[in-house]
Design a protein around this motif. Structure first.
Motif, mmCIF file in Angstrom:
data_model
loop_
_atom_site.group_PDB
_atom_site.id
_atom_site.type_symbol
_atom_site.label_atom_id
_atom_site.label_comp_id
_atom_site.label_asym_id
_atom_site.label_seq_id
_atom_site.Cartn_x
_atom_site.Cartn_y
_atom_site.Cartn_z
ATOM 1 N N LEU A 1 8.961 4.205 -5.130
ATOM 2 C CA LEU A 1 9.814 5.225 -5.728
ATOM 3 C C LEU A 1 10.423 4.728 -7.034
ATOM 4 N N MET A 2 10.784 3.426 -7.065
ATOM 5 C CA MET A 2 11.302 2.848 -8.299
ATOM 6 C C MET A 2 10.236 2.865 -9.392
ATOM 7 N N VAL B 1 3.513 6.382 -5.592
ATOM 8 C CA VAL B 1 3.230 6.637 -7.011
ATOM 9 C C VAL B 1 2.126 7.677 -7.157
ATOM 10 N N ILE B 2 1.091 7.593 -6.314
ATOM 11 C CA ILE B 2 -0.010 8.561 -6.373
ATOM 12 C C ILE B 2 0.495 9.969 -6.066
ATOM 13 N N MET C 1 0.824 -1.206 0.000
ATOM 14 C CA MET C 1 0.000 0.000 0.000
ATOM 15 C C MET C 1 0.862 1.262 0.000
ATOM 16 N N LEU C 2 1.967 1.244 0.761
ATOM 17 C CA LEU C 2 2.866 2.398 0.830
ATOM 18 C C LEU C 2 3.440 2.714 -0.545
ATOM 19 N N PHE D 1 2.206 11.314 -9.114
ATOM 20 C CA PHE D 1 1.225 11.771 -10.093
ATOM 21 C C PHE D 1 0.648 13.141 -9.692
ATOM 22 N N PHE D 2 0.403 13.305 -8.402
ATOM 23 C CA PHE D 2 -0.147 14.565 -7.912
ATOM 24 C C PHE D 2 0.807 15.724 -8.200
ATOM 25 N N PHE D 3 2.103 15.518 -7.975
ATOM 26 C CA PHE D 3 3.075 16.563 -8.250
ATOM 27 C C PHE D 3 3.106 16.927 -9.732
#
Length: 364
Positions: free
Chosen positions: A322-323, A7-8, A1-2, A11-13
């Motif tokens: 992060l990968m 990744v979310i 989940m982390l 995407f937000f950035f």
């Protein structure tokens, strides 16, 4: 989940970047090439990232796992191409003073070739983006158990929204952010591989094929390998030195910044391969049994998960996310640049030519 949350957030950035740069474009020159005001470190980042995709973390990683050093030929070819950019082509691209590369084609080869290159370049670019997305979606499905259509649709929508709202400024700013993410992940992974192996030498000694560390196994005639190297260098040289891809440097502030950007991309392509592939050779030395990776859904392409296996087994929680963000960055950076370029081509080299010759220069 982390990992999914990481990744979310990434995407937000990207969406925030598109929103922040929405007011930077006052006319088509700003929107499609940033008004020719970009500094070298921004242009160099986007030039580097346009030659980068998720393949570097999947297919190239698998090639490093099985064949050793031979995969570096492709990236060294890119470095040679960017050095030629530095010596000559980057300055010439900036000096064309056009908004789209196809306008340069028209000035050099006439209106007929303008349309030929328009309808040759744009569809090819769309198909290429589809291949990138498909490869990324296959890997995401194996790691996160998310369906391929979901990954393709979400990734495509984010690229379109970010590029459409912010234009070239958002594209280049996001490319720089994505380059930082990729290099940070790669550097940390490489340092961990070196520390856990007791140095670089043990990685080379244990991770490269014993009999043929340079060519990889299965090469019976070294002459054929040499021909492949020459052909790869020639292909990568043409990929980085052509009129269509000269848009990389059109947004530079001046020729000096364009040349420095090309040199930055060259240096990154020289240094990058060692940093990217050390974890793959670490896996070849320590996790050679791919049957234990529990990624049967990848089938014969299981070695494409080499980099993931390293991050999953050797780095802390959250680093897989992060990968994966770095993999998304590698693909999306090429897509957003191509999308901005293609939009400019269709507007200025087709719509304005055949449909509305009075198309306004200003964006309203």
């Amino acid at each position: 989940m982390l990992d999914v949350i990481v990744v979310i957030v990434y995407f937000f950035f990207l969406m925030v970047i598109g929103w922040l740069f929405r007011t930077f474009s006052k006319d088509t020159n700003d929107y499609f090439k940033g008004g020719g005001k970009m500094l070298w470190w921004m242009v160099g980042a986007t030039a580097f990232m346009t030659q980068f995709s998720a393949w570097s973390f999947t297919g190239a990683a698998g090639k490093a796992f099985t064949d050793g050093l031979s995969v570096m030929v492709v990236f060294l070819g890119n470095a040679i191409g960017y050095f030629a950019n530095y010596l000559f082509f980057a300055a010439k691209a900036r000096q064309m003073r056009v908004v789209t590369p196809i306008e340069g084609v028209r000035l050099r080869f006439g209106k007929v070739n303008e349309q030929v290159f328009t309808w040759a370049a744009v569809p090819y670019s769309i198909l290429q983006a589809g291949i990138w997305l498909n490869g990324l979606a296959i890997f995401v499905a194996a790691v996160f158990k998310i369906s391929m259509p979901t990954t393709i649709v979400i990734t495509g929508l984010i690229v379109v929204l970010m590029s459409a709202s912010g234009g070239a400024w958002a594209v280049i700013a996001s490319d720089f952010l994505q380059m930082v993410i990729i290099m940070a992940v790669s550097f940390v992974a490489s340092m961990v591989a070196i520390v856990k192996s007791g140095g670089i030498e043990p990685i080379f000694a244990n991770g490269l094929p014993d009999s043929s560390p340079i060519t990889g196994p299965g090469i019976n005639y070294i002459g054929l390998f040499a021909i492949w190297v020459i052909a790869s260098f020639a292909k990568q040289f043409m990929t980085t030195n052509n009129m269509i891809d000269s848009y990389r440097y059109m947004c530079a502030k001046d020729t000096k910044n364009a040349r420095k950007a090309a040199l930055l991309a060259c240096i990154l392509m020289l240094v990058g391969p060692i940093i990217w592939f050390l974890p793959d050779w670490f896996v070849a030395a320590n996790y050679a049994d791919t049957a234990a990776w529990n990624l049967e859904s990848l089938g014969k392409s299981i070695t494409d998960a080499t980099y993931y296996i390293f991050v999953h087994n050797e780095l802390p929680a959250g680093m897989v996310g992060l990968m994966m963000a770095a993999m998304f960055a590698a693909t999306m950076s090429s897509m957003d640049s191509a999308l901005n370029r293609n939009a400019g081509i269709l507007v200025r080299n087709f719509y304005k030519v055949f449909i509305n010759s009075n198309f306004p220069h200003l964006l309203v």
